[in-house]
Enzyme design. Structure first.
Site, PDB file in Angstrom:
ATOM      1  N   ASP A   1     -25.177   8.395   2.276  1.00 50.26           N
ATOM      2  CA  ASP A   1     -25.882   7.767   3.403  1.00 50.26           C
ATOM      3  C   ASP A   1     -26.077   8.714   4.585  1.00 50.26           C
ATOM      4  O   ASP A   1     -26.139   8.289   5.740  1.00 50.26           O
ATOM      5  CB  ASP A   1     -25.138   6.504   3.883  1.00 50.26           C
ATOM      6  CG  ASP A   1     -25.006   5.483   2.779  1.00 50.26           C
ATOM      7  OD1 ASP A   1     -25.884   5.461   1.894  1.00 50.26           O
ATOM      8  OD2 ASP A   1     -24.040   4.699   2.806  1.00 50.26           O
TER       9      ASP A   1
ATOM     10  N   LYS B   1     -30.461  11.261   3.496  1.00 48.79           N
ATOM     11  CA  LYS B   1     -31.159  12.099   2.508  1.00 48.79           C
ATOM     12  C   LYS B   1     -32.590  11.613   2.297  1.00 48.79           C
ATOM     13  O   LYS B   1     -33.518  12.417   2.205  1.00 48.79           O
ATOM     14  CB  LYS B   1     -30.405  12.069   1.161  1.00 48.79           C
ATOM     15  CG  LYS B   1     -28.991  12.636   1.241  1.00 48.79           C
ATOM     16  CD  LYS B   1     -28.261  12.509  -0.079  1.00 48.79           C
ATOM     17  CE  LYS B   1     -27.980  11.089  -0.498  1.00 48.79           C
ATOM     18  NZ  LYS B   1     -27.025  10.356   0.349  1.00 48.79           N
TER      19      LYS B   1
ATOM     20  N   GLY C   1     -29.056   4.098  -2.103  1.00 45.61           N
ATOM     21  CA  GLY C   1     -30.034   3.384  -1.281  1.00 45.61           C
ATOM     22  C   GLY C   1     -30.562   4.384  -0.269  1.00 45.61           C
ATOM     23  O   GLY C   1     -29.836   4.803   0.627  1.00 45.61           O
ATOM     24  N   HIS C   2     -31.795   4.826  -0.468  1.00 51.95           N
ATOM     25  CA  HIS C   2     -32.369   5.867   0.392  1.00 51.95           C
ATOM     26  C   HIS C   2     -33.464   5.253   1.268  1.00 51.95           C
ATOM     27  O   HIS C   2     -34.479   4.775   0.761  1.00 51.95           O
ATOM     28  CB  HIS C   2     -32.923   7.014  -0.459  1.00 51.95           C
ATOM     29  CG  HIS C   2     -31.851   7.741  -1.225  1.00 51.95           C
ATOM     30  ND1 HIS C   2     -32.096   8.801  -2.055  1.00 51.95           N
ATOM     31  CD2 HIS C   2     -30.504   7.555  -1.260  1.00 51.95           C
ATOM     32  CE1 HIS C   2     -30.958   9.227  -2.574  1.00 51.95           C
ATOM     33  NE2 HIS C   2     -29.977   8.481  -2.111  1.00 51.95           N
TER      34      HIS C   2
ATOM     35  N   GLN D   1     -25.790   9.911  -3.381  1.00 49.99           N
ATOM     36  CA  GLN D   1     -24.392   9.912  -2.917  1.00 49.99           C
ATOM     37  C   GLN D   1     -24.127  11.175  -2.085  1.00 49.99           C
ATOM     38  O   GLN D   1     -25.049  11.672  -1.461  1.00 49.99           O
ATOM     39  CB  GLN D   1     -23.403   9.780  -4.093  1.00 49.99           C
ATOM     40  CG  GLN D   1     -23.417   8.408  -4.762  1.00 49.99           C
ATOM     41  CD  GLN D   1     -24.558   8.187  -5.736  1.00 49.99           C
ATOM     42  OE1 GLN D   1     -24.788   8.999  -6.619  1.00 49.99           O
ATOM     43  NE2 GLN D   1     -25.280   7.095  -5.592  1.00 49.99           N
TER      44      GLN D   1
END
Ligand code: GDP
Ligand code: IMO
Ligand code: MG
Length: 422
Positions: free
Chosen positions: A13, A16, A40-41, A223
């Site tokens: 988080d 990225k 989750g991007h 990650q």
């Protein structure tokens, strides 16, 4: 831009998705190489917010191609939903998205096992995203996984699935859980297979054709370094290689074709789930949560928050070989009177400069802090280095000097435009 690998330098988080979106402007193909929909991007473009879980963040830039590599674990039903979500937003993926036939498939029994393992761990649970990631990688390593290519072959899939459901159901029943319906899974996954078929291919060939044509490849890590199965705070990690080397195994790009490794890091630290976090500080957490920030993009959980940890960062620089750092969320520190940075640990009274290998030792380390005066002004509108307040620049320079790695960009807000390129 040459072939670039971008990975998180902390516990995920780091921002990225946002930085990938910015860098995609100068890339031809964006490749995911590990993880699954535990990621989750977030990408914010104007007033629109996109959260991508399996599809590379590059998909938001028209005409760019995206690859989901062999190292990813893929929930086909989720992926179909993600594709449909993009179609609804008028983002076309046809002819732009390519998925490796060697990616392993996440099945409902993996999710059930993920849940079961977490529950049985009680207080020592990892705090996984419960997306079945660990059990899917477990099956891959145990050589009993089902790959996307297998799933597209109806007969082969039926045979493999029947066997795996039987074995897993024995285990689930022995633990008092409801067995999985083979027929239901077969129908649901066969429907997903029909939808995904046009996208599935040998991505290794695709990547190497692109390399031959000197296309610019951007590898999007999921990650972060300290969630890496080998280099992270084991066992409080995910199950894949989240460090830069993961691009080689997870996409099939040889190490000597990687020109640049970018580390993305927050100007402070966050972590979701259990495990050691030396610089965790509830005051910071309360402040960020009160501002409505630092909630997980995948599970919505409040992220744990703390100060920047340079001991960790130096470790991340070693493992990944960062050529440059991209610092995000600098604006999060805008209102603080003082800002702390951890420069060493104290373990059993002794000052140390390296992260201990065991999480049990790490848990009892105490942080040794250096303190910086806050700049107490908003950085959100800053467009160039010289717009940043002097104290913010001093803070950033200290990060460069302690890591020996130059900063290539500073992010001062979630939008594409809130990025200072250096
Ligand atoms: P990722 O998993 O590394 O892609 O990061 P996430 O999307 O899970 O979390 C990063 C969060 O920070 C998202 O909500 C982003 O929109 C947001 N973000 C990224 N960079 C910045 C920044 O510089 N400032 C602020 N305020 N938010 C940012
Ligand atoms: P992105 O790509 C932050 C964490 C989980 C848990 C541990 C194991 O958005 O940075 P898993 O479901 O992978 O078995 O969970 O890893 N985790 C993440 N934390 N960002 C992520 O991805 C994460 N993916 C997994 O919270 O602690
Ligand atoms: Mg995230």
């Amino acid at each position: 831009m040459p072939n670039t690998v971008l990975v998180g330098a902390q516990w995920g988080d780091e921002g990225k998705g946002k930085i990938i979106d910015v860098l995609t402007d100068e890339a031809d193909i964006v490749v995911r190489m590990q993880g699954g929909n535990n990621a989750g991007h977030t990408v914010i473009v104007g007033k629109k917010k996109y959260v991508l879980h399996l599809i590379p963040s590059g998909i938001l830039r028209a005409r760019k191609k995206c690859i989901i590599g062999n190292g990813v674990v893929l929930d086909p039903v989720h992926l179909v939903g993600e594709i449909d979500g993009l179609l609804k937003l008028k983002i076309n993926v046809k002819g732009r998205l390519f998925i490796s036939e060697n990616a392993h498939v996440v099945l409902p029994y993996h999710r059930a096992l993920d849940e079961l393992r977490e529950t049985s761990k009680g207080k020592t649970k990892i705090g996984t995203t419960k997306r079945g990631i660990g059990p899917t990688y477990g099956d891959k390593v145990a050589r009993v996984g089902i790959r996307l290519g297998d799933m597209l072959n109806k007969e082969r899939f039926a045979t493999l699935l029947k066997d795996r459901v039987r074995v897993n159901n024995e285990f689930l029943k022995a633990n008092g859980l409801k067995p999985i319906s083979y027929k239901k899974v077969l129908d649901q996954y066969s429907a997903a297979a029909d939808r995904l078929k046009p996208f599935v291919t040998n991505t290794l060939i695709l990547i190497h054709e692109a390399l031959r044509q000197n296309k610019r490849l951007l590898f999007e890590g999921a990650q972060g370094t300290f969630l890496d199965i080998d280099h992270g705070t084991y066992p409080y990690v995910t199950s894949s290689a989240t460090t830069s080397g993961g691009a080689c195994t997870g996409a099939g790009v040889p190490p000597n074709r990687i020109d640049r490794v970018v580390g993305v890091m927050k100007a402070y630290t966050t972590r979701v789930g259990g495990g050691p976090f030396i610089t965790e500080d509830d005051m910071l957490g309360d402040m960020f949560h009160g501002m409505g920030r630092e909630f997980g993009a995948t599970t919505g959980r409040a992220r744990r928050c703390g100060w920047l940890d340079l001991v960790m960062l130096q470790h991340a620089c070693m493992v990944n070989g960062f050529d440059d750092l991209s610092i995000t969320n600098l604006d999060g520190l805008d209102q603080l009177d003082t800002i702390k940075v951890c420069v060493a640990y104290r373990l059993n009274g002794k000052k140390i400069q390296h992260m201990p290998s065991s999480h049990l030792d790490l848990e009892v380390c105490e942080p040794v802090y250096e303190t910086f005066k806050g700049w107490k002004t908003s950085t959100e509108e800053c467009q160039k280095w010289s717009d940043l307040p002097l104290r913010a620049r001093q803070y950033l320079k200290a990060i460069e000097s302690k890591t020996g790695v130059k900063i290539s960009s500073v992010s001062v807000g979630p939008d594409r435009k809130q990025t200072i390129q250096l």
